[in-house]
Design an enzyme around this catalytic site. Structure first.
Site, PDB file in Angstrom:
ATOM      1  N   LYS A  44      29.040  46.050  52.581  1.00  0.00           N
ATOM      2  CA  LYS A  44      29.515  46.847  51.975  1.00  0.00           C
ATOM      3  C   LYS A  44      27.644  47.345  50.926  1.00  0.00           C
ATOM      4  CE  LYS A  44      33.680  45.105  51.457  1.00  0.00           C
ATOM      5  NZ  LYS A  44      35.234  45.343  50.551  1.00  0.00           N
TER       6      LYS A  44
ATOM      7  N   PHE B  97      43.853  51.325  43.418  1.00  0.00           N
ATOM      8  CA  PHE B  97      42.381  50.580  43.315  1.00  0.00           C
ATOM      9  C   PHE B  97      42.298  51.502  44.690  1.00  0.00           C
ATOM     10  CE2 PHE B  97      44.307  46.779  46.086  1.00  0.00           C
ATOM     11  CZ  PHE B  97      43.975  46.808  46.704  1.00  0.00           C
TER      12      PHE B  97
ATOM     13  N   ARG C  47      36.569  35.251  58.782  1.00  0.00           N
ATOM     14  CA  ARG C  47      37.248  35.358  57.517  1.00  0.00           C
ATOM     15  C   ARG C  47      37.320  34.707  56.520  1.00  0.00           C
ATOM     16  NH1 ARG C  47      39.463  40.266  55.544  1.00  0.00           N
ATOM     17  NH2 ARG C  47      41.694  39.078  54.499  1.00  0.00           N
TER      18      ARG C  47
ATOM     19  N   THR D  99      39.320  37.014  49.585  1.00  0.00           N
ATOM     20  CA  THR D  99      38.707  38.276  48.862  1.00  0.00           C
ATOM     21  C   THR D  99      38.022  39.366  47.501  1.00  0.00           C
ATOM     22  OG1 THR D  99      40.624  39.606  49.758  1.00  0.00           O
ATOM     23  CG2 THR D  99      40.433  40.852  48.185  1.00  0.00           C
TER      24      THR D  99
ATOM     25  N   ARG E 279      31.392  35.649  49.732  1.00  0.00           N
ATOM     26  CA  ARG E 279      31.569  36.145  48.510  1.00  0.00           C
ATOM     27  C   ARG E 279      31.718  34.667  47.864  1.00  0.00           C
ATOM     28  NH1 ARG E 279      36.616  38.819  51.179  1.00  0.00           N
ATOM     29  NH2 ARG E 279      36.070  41.037  51.750  1.00  0.00           N
TER      30      ARG E 279
ATOM     31  N   ASN F 163      32.783  43.415  45.908  1.00  0.00           N
ATOM     32  CA  ASN F 163      32.535  41.710  47.051  1.00  0.00           C
ATOM     33  C   ASN F 163      32.110  41.923  48.198  1.00  0.00           C
ATOM     34  OD1 ASN F 163      34.368  43.431  48.870  1.00  0.00           O
ATOM     35  ND2 ASN F 163      36.398  41.645  48.313  1.00  0.00           N
TER      36      ASN F 163
HETATM   37  P1  IDP Z   1      39.645  41.852  52.016  1.00  0.00           P
HETATM   38  O1  IDP Z   1      38.646  43.006  52.418  1.00  0.00           O
HETATM   39  O2  IDP Z   1      39.498  40.646  51.852  1.00  0.00           O
HETATM   40  O3  IDP Z   1      40.591  42.139  53.871  1.00  0.00           O
HETATM   41  P2  IDP Z   1      41.855  43.988  51.523  1.00  0.00           P
HETATM   42  O4  IDP Z   1      43.403  43.329  50.588  1.00  0.00           O
HETATM   43  O5  IDP Z   1      41.743  44.658  52.563  1.00  0.00           O
HETATM   44  O6  IDP Z   1      41.138  42.417  51.277  1.00  0.00           O
HETATM   45  O7  IDP Z   1      41.121  44.971  50.194  1.00  0.00           O
HETATM   46  C1  IDP Z   1      40.252  45.629  50.455  1.00  0.00           C
HETATM   47  C2  IDP Z   1      38.625  45.628  49.481  1.00  0.00           C
HETATM   48  O8  IDP Z   1      39.597  46.461  48.329  1.00  0.00           O
HETATM   49  C3  IDP Z   1      38.772  44.246  49.089  1.00  0.00           C
HETATM   50  O9  IDP Z   1      37.365  44.118  50.112  1.00  0.00           O
HETATM   51  C4  IDP Z   1      37.882  45.127  48.056  1.00  0.00           C
HETATM   52  O10 IDP Z   1      36.521  45.849  48.273  1.00  0.00           O
HETATM   53  C5  IDP Z   1      39.370  45.947  47.486  1.00  0.00           C
HETATM   54  N1  IDP Z   1      40.333  45.817  46.563  1.00  0.00           N
HETATM   55  C6  IDP Z   1      41.101  44.969  47.000  1.00  0.00           C
HETATM   56  N2  IDP Z   1      42.216  44.289  46.148  1.00  0.00           N
HETATM   57  C7  IDP Z   1      41.358  45.113  45.057  1.00  0.00           C
HETATM   58  C8  IDP Z   1      41.620  45.077  44.059  1.00  0.00           C
HETATM   59  O11 IDP Z   1      42.703  44.583  43.477  1.00  0.00           O
HETATM   60  N3  IDP Z   1      40.905  45.935  42.665  1.00  0.00           N
HETATM   61  C9  IDP Z   1      39.447  46.473  43.292  1.00  0.00           C
HETATM   62  N4  IDP Z   1      38.908  46.543  44.795  1.00  0.00           N
HETATM   63  C10 IDP Z   1      40.271  45.703  45.246  1.00  0.00           C
HETATM   64 MG    MG Z   2      41.411  43.502  54.502  1.00  0.00          MG
END
Ligand code: IDP
Ligand code: MG
Length: 152
Positions: free
Chosen positions: A12, A60, A88, A94, A105, A115
């Site tokens: 990212k 978000f 993963r 996450t 991470r 992240n």
């Molecule tokens: P992942 O990247 O681990 O698959 P997802 O739930 O698919 O997680 O969410 C995608 C991305 O959205 C996360 O990697 C993170 O950058 C962002 N994200 C997820 N939850 C939050 C939150 O609660 N606040 C801000 N950003 C979030």
């Molecule tokens: Mg995801």
């Protein structure tokens, strides 16, 4: 074949700005996965909205799209046995507050909204994401010299 499972991994914009793209790539290389495709690009909001379409109703989402379009990214395809699930595990949870030490991470970032890396969460989404980010002719067909030392 199981050894040819593919996953979509993306550094990212925060990983690019922080100069840790090499560190991230190094972990997938050292693991024994095969690099199939990689590019450096500044993704459009439109592409990112498609990529994260499943999250469009989350509060978000607007912040996520603006974060992801705030600088260049490094989308990649990595291949190997259980590449999606193992990828993963290598990323960690996450929210970096919950990511185990030793994960990407867990070692390299602090906050969920920064992240540093994306990884597909299923083979089905990997296939969708690979098709969204790459043309077929960008997926390179090759056999690493190490293959017989990674797989029995
Ligand atoms: P992942 O990247 O681990 O698959 P997802 O739930 O698919 O997680 O969410 C995608 C991305 O959205 C996360 O990697 C993170 O950058 C962002 N994200 C997820 N939850 C939050 C939150 O609660 N606040 C801000 N950003 C979030
Ligand atoms: Mg995801």
């Amino acid at each position: 074949m199981a050894n040819s499972e593919r996953t979509f991994i993306m550094c990212k914009p925060d990983a690019v700005h922080r100069g840790i793209v090499g560190e991230i790539i190094k972990r997938f290389e050292a693991k024994g996965f095969k690099l199939v495709a990689m590019k450096f690009m500044w993704a459009s909001k439109e592409l990112l909205e498609k990529h994260y379409a499943d999250l469009s109703s989350r509060p978000f989402f607007p912040g996520l799209v603006s974060y992801m379009s705030s600088g260049p990214v490094v989308p990649m395809v990595w291949e190997g046995l259980n590449a999606v699930k193992t990828g993963r595990v290598m990323l960690g949870a996450t929210n970096p507050a919950d990511s185990a030490p030793g994960t990407i991470r867990g070692d390299l970032c602090v906050q969920v909204g920064r992240n540093i890396i994306h990884g597909s969460d299923s083979v089905e989404s990997a296939n969708k994401e690979i098709a969204l980010w790459f043309n077929d002719n960008e997926l390179v067909s090759w056999k690493p010299a190490s293959v017989d030392w990674v797989y029995e």
